[in-house]
Design an enzyme around this catalytic site. Sequence first.
Site, short mmCIF file in Angstrom:
data_model
loop_
_atom_site.label_atom_id
_atom_site.label_comp_id
_atom_site.label_asym_id
_atom_site.label_seq_id
_atom_site.Cartn_x
_atom_site.Cartn_y
_atom_site.Cartn_z
N CYS A 12 0.81 -1.22 0.00
CA CYS A 12 0.00 0.00 0.00
C CYS A 12 0.85 1.27 0.00
O CYS A 12 0.43 2.29 -0.56
CB CYS A 12 -0.98 0.01 1.16
SG CYS A 12 -0.24 0.07 2.80
N HIS A 22 -2.65 1.69 6.87
CA HIS A 22 -2.90 1.84 5.45
C HIS A 22 -2.47 3.24 4.99
O HIS A 22 -2.57 4.21 5.74
CB HIS A 22 -4.39 1.61 5.18
CG HIS A 22 -4.76 1.62 3.74
ND1 HIS A 22 -4.11 0.86 2.78
CD2 HIS A 22 -5.74 2.28 3.06
CE1 HIS A 22 -4.66 1.08 1.60
NE2 HIS A 22 -5.65 1.94 1.75
#
Length: 320
Positions: free
Chosen positions: A88, A165
Site C-alpha cells: 500500500c 494503510h
Amino acid sequence: MSDSAGWSLTESDPGVFTGILSELGVRGVEVEELWGLDQDLLNDLSPLYALVFLFKWVGHADPNTMDGKLEEPAQPHYFAHQVINNACASIALINATLNIRSPDVELGEELSNLQAFSEGLDPETRGWTLSNSEKLREVHNSFARSDPFHLEEHRPQDEKEDAYHFIAYLPIGDKLFELDGLKETPVSHGDIPGGAANWTSFARQVLERRIATYPAGEVMFNLLAVTGRRQALQKRLAGLPEGAPERFEVEEKLQGIEERLKDWEVENTLRRHNYIGLVHALLHESAKQGKLTSQMAEAKEKMKQRVADKRAKGEAMDED
C-alpha cells in the site's frame, strides 16, 4: 486481495519514500514529513503536489456515511487498486506521483512506461501491473529493514494486530480527491474553494475531520508531503542577484534540505544492512567467555512461565 508473498512491509518514513522515488527514476520531487496541519507549514513546502496519509485501518466505511463520495475525475488521471498486501505504501506513492502535472517533474523511464502501458486499463488491472513489476517490487523491498527470518510464504495476520494503510490526497482539476487503493474509485471531496492553487487549505480541513473520527488520544497517524520545494528553491536562488537580502534565507533552506537528504542516504544504507552476523558473533563470543550465563537462565525461566500461562488459558505453545 492477494497475499503478501514477495512484498515486505515499508516504513512510513520520508527518507524511504524519497529513496523509492529516486531509485524509480523520478526527478524533481522529494517526500517530507509533516508534524502538523498548520497552513504555514503546508505553504512552506510549495509546490506541494500531494499528501500521503498513514492511518489505522478499521475496515471499509459505508459509502453513504464517509466524508466525500466515490467519483471518477472528469480529467485524465491515474488510479490503481491495491491487489496485494504490504504494497500500500508504494501504491499510494505511485497513485500520487502519476497524477502530478508539472513540467518540473520527470517520471523517469520506469514509471513513464508503466503509465503508458496502463493507459485505458481499469484500476484493478493497473494494480496487478504494478504488483507484477519486478523493478517496483525490487525497489520497494530494498527499503525494508533486513530480516533473515522473513518467509516468502503468506503468514495470516493476527486479528489482534493493528493494520495500517496509506492513501493519497491531491487535486485533480479543481476538485480534491482521495486515492485509496482499497476503494473501487477515487473519492471526491468536492470543489476546492478558490481553485486548485488553494488545495492544501481544503485538504487540511478534510484531514482534520478524518482524524476527529478516531477516539480521543489516538496518535497513530503520519502525514507525508510529496513536494518540489528543493527544485523551486534552486530556481529561485539562481534568479537572485548576488547580495540580494533573500539569498541568505533561500540558501539556508536549501542547505537544510541537502543535509537532510544526506542523512536519509546514510539511514537507508544502514537500513539495508544485515547486522545478524555481527550480533551472532558477539553473542557467541560472549557465551564462550561465560558472560551470558545469568541472562540465559533468566530467559529460560521466562519461557517456562510463558508456556505455563498459555497452557493455563488452553492455548498450545511449544517450549522450543
